[in-house]
Design a protein around this motif. Structure first.
Motif, PDB file in Angstrom:
ATOM      1  N   ASN A 143       0.725  -1.329  -0.070  1.00 25.03           N
ATOM      2  CA  ASN A 143       0.014   0.039  -0.064  1.00 25.03           C
ATOM      3  C   ASN A 143       0.660   1.248  -0.065  1.00 25.03           C
ATOM      4  N   GLN A 144       2.174   1.168  -0.141  1.00 26.36           N
ATOM      5  CA  GLN A 144       2.862   2.287  -0.006  1.00 26.36           C
ATOM      6  C   GLN A 144       3.516   2.537  -1.673  1.00 26.36           C
ATOM      7  N   LYS A 145       3.061   1.791  -2.431  1.00 24.29           N
ATOM      8  CA  LYS A 145       3.464   2.106  -3.866  1.00 24.29           C
ATOM      9  C   LYS A 145       2.827   3.190  -4.455  1.00 24.29           C
ATOM     10  N   LYS A 146       3.588   4.132  -4.943  1.00 27.17           N
ATOM     11  CA  LYS A 146       2.970   5.277  -5.612  1.00 27.17           C
ATOM     12  C   LYS A 146       2.359   5.129  -7.094  1.00 27.17           C
ATOM     13  N   ASP A 147       3.031   4.409  -7.881  1.00 24.33           N
ATOM     14  CA  ASP A 147       2.404   4.450  -9.263  1.00 24.33           C
ATOM     15  C   ASP A 147       1.532   3.414  -9.402  1.00 24.33           C
ATOM     16  N   ALA A 148       0.538   3.394 -10.323  1.00 26.90           N
ATOM     17  CA  ALA A 148      -0.336   2.449 -10.709  1.00 26.90           C
ATOM     18  C   ALA A 148      -0.830   2.474 -12.107  1.00 26.90           C
ATOM     19  N   PRO A 149      -0.793   1.567 -13.038  1.00 26.27           N
ATOM     20  CA  PRO A 149      -0.399   0.442 -12.952  1.00 26.27           C
ATOM     21  C   PRO A 149       1.301   0.263 -12.695  1.00 26.27           C
ATOM     22  N   SER A 150       1.886  -0.780 -12.129  1.00 24.41           N
ATOM     23  CA  SER A 150       3.041  -1.051 -12.136  1.00 24.41           C
ATOM     24  C   SER A 150       3.871  -0.928 -13.214  1.00 24.41           C
ATOM     25  N   GLY A 151       5.071  -0.546 -13.451  1.00 24.65           N
ATOM     26  CA  GLY A 151       5.965  -0.739 -14.409  1.00 24.65           C
ATOM     27  C   GLY A 151       6.277  -1.980 -15.032  1.00 24.65           C
ATOM     28  N   THR A 152       5.959  -3.194 -14.200  1.00 23.98           N
ATOM     29  CA  THR A 152       5.924  -4.368 -14.474  1.00 23.98           C
ATOM     30  C   THR A 152       4.905  -5.091 -15.246  1.00 23.98           C
ATOM     31  N   ALA A 153       3.841  -4.507 -14.907  1.00 23.52           N
ATOM     32  CA  ALA A 153       2.473  -4.647 -15.419  1.00 23.52           C
ATOM     33  C   ALA A 153       2.493  -4.090 -16.969  1.00 23.52           C
ATOM     34  N   LEU A 154       3.130  -2.957 -17.302  1.00 22.36           N
ATOM     35  CA  LEU A 154       3.030  -2.269 -18.531  1.00 22.36           C
ATOM     36  C   LEU A 154       4.373  -3.200 -19.293  1.00 22.36           C
ATOM     37  N   LEU A 155       5.238  -3.450 -18.463  1.00 27.34           N
ATOM     38  CA  LEU A 155       6.471  -4.156 -19.194  1.00 27.34           C
ATOM     39  C   LEU A 155       5.710  -5.842 -19.829  1.00 27.34           C
ATOM     40  N   LEU A 156       5.097  -6.288 -19.013  1.00 28.44           N
ATOM     41  CA  LEU A 156       4.263  -7.573 -19.718  1.00 28.44           C
ATOM     42  C   LEU A 156       3.069  -7.231 -20.402  1.00 28.44           C
ATOM     43  N   ALA A 157       2.528  -6.186 -20.553  1.00 29.83           N
ATOM     44  CA  ALA A 157       1.402  -5.738 -21.416  1.00 29.83           C
ATOM     45  C   ALA A 157       2.029  -5.346 -22.785  1.00 29.83           C
ATOM     46  N   ASP A 158       3.379  -4.876 -22.718  1.00 31.21           N
ATOM     47  CA  ASP A 158       4.255  -4.456 -23.830  1.00 31.21           C
ATOM     48  C   ASP A 158       4.764  -5.721 -24.636  1.00 31.21           C
ATOM     49  N   ALA A 159       4.893  -6.819 -23.825  1.00 30.24           N
ATOM     50  CA  ALA A 159       5.504  -8.034 -24.457  1.00 30.24           C
ATOM     51  C   ALA A 159       4.286  -8.498 -25.140  1.00 30.24           C
ATOM     52  N   VAL A 160       3.011  -8.448 -24.699  1.00 32.86           N
ATOM     53  CA  VAL A 160       1.760  -8.978 -25.417  1.00 32.86           C
ATOM     54  C   VAL A 160       1.802  -8.353 -26.743  1.00 32.86           C
ATOM     55  N   ASN A 161       1.925  -6.854 -26.620  1.00 37.52           N
ATOM     56  CA  ASN A 161       1.950  -6.276 -27.872  1.00 37.52           C
ATOM     57  C   ASN A 161       2.956  -6.145 -28.871  1.00 37.52           C
ATOM     58  N   ASP A 162       4.138  -6.782 -28.396  1.00 36.52           N
ATOM     59  CA  ASP A 162       5.293  -7.167 -29.091  1.00 36.52           C
ATOM     60  C   ASP A 162       4.854  -8.437 -30.027  1.00 36.52           C
ATOM     61  N   ALA A 163       4.054  -9.111 -29.533  1.00 36.26           N
ATOM     62  CA  ALA A 163       3.874 -10.475 -30.145  1.00 36.26           C
ATOM     63  C   ALA A 163       2.438 -10.573 -30.944  1.00 36.26           C
ATOM     64  N   VAL A 164       1.594  -9.801 -30.746  1.00 32.56           N
ATOM     65  CA  VAL A 164       0.153  -9.814 -31.654  1.00 32.56           C
ATOM     66  C   VAL A 164       0.210  -9.169 -33.121  1.00 32.56           C
ATOM     67  N   GLN A 165      -0.442  -9.557 -33.866  1.00 26.65           N
ATOM     68  CA  GLN A 165      -0.685  -9.191 -35.125  1.00 26.65           C
ATOM     69  C   GLN A 165      -1.142  -7.677 -35.088  1.00 26.65           C
ATOM     70  N   THR A 166      -2.269  -7.484 -34.202  1.00 28.71           N
ATOM     71  CA  THR A 166      -3.155  -6.378 -34.215  1.00 28.71           C
ATOM     72  C   THR A 166      -2.899  -5.850 -32.512  1.00 28.71           C
TER      73      THR A 166
END
Length: 251
Positions: A143-166
């Motif tokens: 509960n002390q984390k300041k940013d949301a979503p986490s940078g890691t969540a965005l890293l994983l989301a970007d990994a998805v978008n790196d792999a999709v056609q659309t």
């Protein structure tokens, strides 16, 4: 011996790094930077610009607002730097790219080896599931984390978008009474509470079956360990932008 300037030295991760680096025979902290005055076995400064001590690499685990000064300092001195701070703005990310033309810059939204291997796995399986499966990410932190979503969540989301056609559109949380939840959306959901170090789940939900990829951080040591590995790696580089995937591939 690798001499380290530790930025954010008195923060939660900075204190973990102090302990971990003290256990490394080939590394030592020669200066610490933190906005709060603190006592240590090495010289400390409230700003990195006040530090004139020679070093081989800077590790930054501070606050995103402190990162621009760290990048300027390292670029001016041709000093390799590990940026482990999250919540970076687009302007700071562009500054990182500029600094990387002057020195070696290592950046990862998550310093965990496991998270970065998870990102590689996501790039492998996503193309097979893209046409029929909704993809959602749920992340949990203290509960002390300041940013949301986490940078890691965005890293994983970007990994998805790196792999999709659309490319998918990111949706940050869901609310409403008439949602369609199309496959073209990727939902990212943040939970904050207690002392959770970090948990990330990537959900692939298709017709009559669900696949979940989960990473649970049991302590902050995994992030410190990754930062130490990154410092050893980047200290041998002179110029360019590096990340955990490059470190893994070269290991």
């Amino acid at each position: 011996m690798i001499d380290i300037i530790l930025s954010g030295a008195n923060g939660r991760m900075g204190q973990v790094l102090q302990t971990m680096i003290s256990q490394q025979s080939e590394m030592q902290i020669v200066a610490g930077i933190d906005r709060d005055v603190f006592e240590a076995d090495f010289p400390t400064y409230q700003t990195i610009t006040a530090c004139q001590i020679n070093a081989d690499v800077v590790i930054d685990f501070s606050h995103y607002s402190a990162v621009p000064a760290v990048l300027d300092y390292c670029a001016d001195r041709k000093l390799p730097v590990v940026i482990a701070t999250t919540g970076l703005t687009n302007d700071i990310q562009e500054q990182m790219k500029s600094a990387a033309t002057q020195t070696a810059v290592f950046f990862s939204a998550n310093m965990s080896l496991g998270i970065n291997l998870l990102a590689k796995a996501i790039r492998e399986i996503t193309p097979v599931l893209e046409e029929e499966f909704n993809i959602e990410i749920v992340e949990k932190h203290h509960n002390q984390k300041k940013d949301a979503p986490s940078g890691t969540a965005l890293l994983l989301a970007d990994a998805v978008n790196d792999a999709v056609q659309t490319e998918k559109t990111y949706v940050y949380g869901r609310h409403g009474n008439d949602l369609e939840n199309p496959l073209s959306e990727l939902g990212i959901h943040a939970v904050r509470g207690g002392t959770i170090p970090g948990e990330h789940t990537v959900i692939y939900a298709g017709p009559d079956e669900v696949i979940e990829l989960n990473h649970l951080a049991l302590s902050r040591n995994i992030f410190a360990s990754g930062a130490v590995k990154a410092a050893k790696y980047i200290s041998k580089k002179t110029i360019g932008l590096y990340d955990m995937e490059k470190l893994i591939d070269e290991s």
